[in-house]
Design an enzyme around this catalytic site. Structure first.
Site, PDB file in Angstrom:
ATOM      1  N   SER A 126      17.469  96.198 -32.608  1.00  0.00           N
ATOM      2  CA  SER A 126      18.155  97.417 -32.160  1.00  0.00           C
ATOM      3  C   SER A 126      19.662  97.171 -32.193  1.00  0.00           C
ATOM      4  O   SER A 126      20.123  96.046 -31.970  1.00  0.00           O
ATOM      5  CB  SER A 126      17.737  97.769 -30.730  1.00  0.00           C
ATOM      6  OG  SER A 126      18.597  98.747 -30.175  1.00  0.00           O
ATOM      7  N   TYR A 144      16.056  95.427 -22.277  1.00  0.00           N
ATOM      8  CA  TYR A 144      15.872  95.800 -23.677  1.00  0.00           C
ATOM      9  C   TYR A 144      16.867  95.069 -24.573  1.00  0.00           C
ATOM     10  O   TYR A 144      16.515  94.537 -25.633  1.00  0.00           O
ATOM     11  CB  TYR A 144      16.026  97.307 -23.821  1.00  0.00           C
ATOM     12  CG  TYR A 144      15.657  97.850 -25.192  1.00  0.00           C
ATOM     13  CD1 TYR A 144      14.324  97.964 -25.571  1.00  0.00           C
ATOM     14  CD2 TYR A 144      16.634  98.257 -26.091  1.00  0.00           C
ATOM     15  CE1 TYR A 144      13.974  98.470 -26.818  1.00  0.00           C
ATOM     16  CE2 TYR A 144      16.304  98.759 -27.336  1.00  0.00           C
ATOM     17  CZ  TYR A 144      14.976  98.864 -27.694  1.00  0.00           C
ATOM     18  OH  TYR A 144      14.627  99.358 -28.931  1.00  0.00           O
TER      19      TYR A 144
END
Length: 304
Positions: free
Chosen positions: A169, A185
């Site tokens: 990401s 995350y």
């Protein structure tokens, strides 16, 4: 005896021609077998469809049987025959090993692994329950490790020059959303980026390429059910929920715009790339935008 420069150059140039694979061989994945974790929904589903279009046989892996059956039905209805589903919790090594064995038993080999399975939620570090941090890291990072471990083991034992594409990401490089809430995350996806380089180094001698693709925000079903961490108390849920509404995106790329990049990394087009992280976020990380929205203060200042 002198060297004839013209003859040498001609020989080298002729080698370019005779040793160049056809574009069809470079662009397609015909006859290959692929596993896509998280393939039952969102980005993983789009990547699986692209691999099927490219001629591969694909195993969709997901922890949700309901999603898996739906994804399989949709792809079969669209005319794709060489696609199967297996329920897999990527946090469990026995299930990951079984996933690889299923692909080999069903289609005879394993050439491509894409780890698109991922989870997230939102909670500030000072409110985040430890189990929530561990859940996200276990699925996103440990799960990628376990999948790469067993896929590469099979590829090495069977002398397969495979492709492993880990999905990371852009949050590994770009703090977001506006007021944070993504520490778990970011840690998991940053770990994937770092791990990619090490795996590429370890597996290069076996002819296995490992790269990662880092998307930004996308329009996926996950956006609708991954909100604030549900283990937070009600007042904290309300607080972070309000903060999340402040986040503004110049555009929301389609999942397929990222899937196309991931697909490319599964083909021979990526033969010259190893240990790389390809950021596929339509310019978000570079602040390349169509327009700059006005900045407003949040929370608003209280009147004296």
């Amino acid at each position: 005896m002198g060297v004839d420069p013209t003859a040498l150059i001609t020989s080298i140039m002729n080698g370019y021609i005779t040793e160049t694979a056809s574009l069809e061989e470079m662009l397609y994945v015909k006859g290959k077998v692929a596993i896509v974790t998280g393939g039952a929904s969102g980005l993983g589903f789009c990547i699986a469809q692209r691999l099927l279009q490219g001629g591969a046989s694909v195993v969709l892996a997901s922890s949700s049987t309901e999603k898996g059956k739906t994804a399989l039905e949709l792809l079969k209805r669209a005319g794709y025959e060489k696609v199967s589903y297996i329920q897999t919790d990527v946090r469990r090594e026995d299930e990951v090993k079984g996933m690889v064995e299923f692909a080999v038993k069903t289609y005879g080999s394993l050439d491509i692994l894409v780890t698109s399975g991922g989870v997230w939620g939102f909670a500030h570090v000072y409110d985040m329950p430890e189990e929530e941090f561990r859940r996200v890291v276990d699925v996103n990072l440990v799960g990628s490790f376990l999948c790469a471990k067993h896929a590469s083991k099979y590829m090495i034992e069977h002398d397969i020059k495979g492709k492993i594409v880990l999905i990371s990401s852009n949050s590994a490089f770009l703090s977001q959303p506006v007021f944070g809430g993504y520490a778990h995350y970011v840690a998991s996806k940053g770990g994937v980026v770092a791990m990619t380089q090490e795996l590429a180094k370890e597996l290069k001698r076996f002819g296995i390429c490992v790269n990662t693709v880092a998307p930004g925000g996308m329009m996926t079903p996950g956006n609708f059910y991954n909100g604030p961490c549900q283990k937070l108390p009600p007042e904290k849920l309300k607080e972070i929920g309000e903060e999340m509404t402040v986040n503004q995106m110049d555009e929301i790329p389609s999942a397929d715009s990222v899937a196309i990049v991931a697909y490319g990394m599964c083909t021979r087009m990526s033969d010259g790339m190893n240990g790389e992280c390809i950021v596929a976020d339509s310019g978000m990380m570079r602040n390349i935008v169509k327009h700059q929205p006005a900045i407003r203060e949040y929370p608003a200042k209280k009147e004296a």
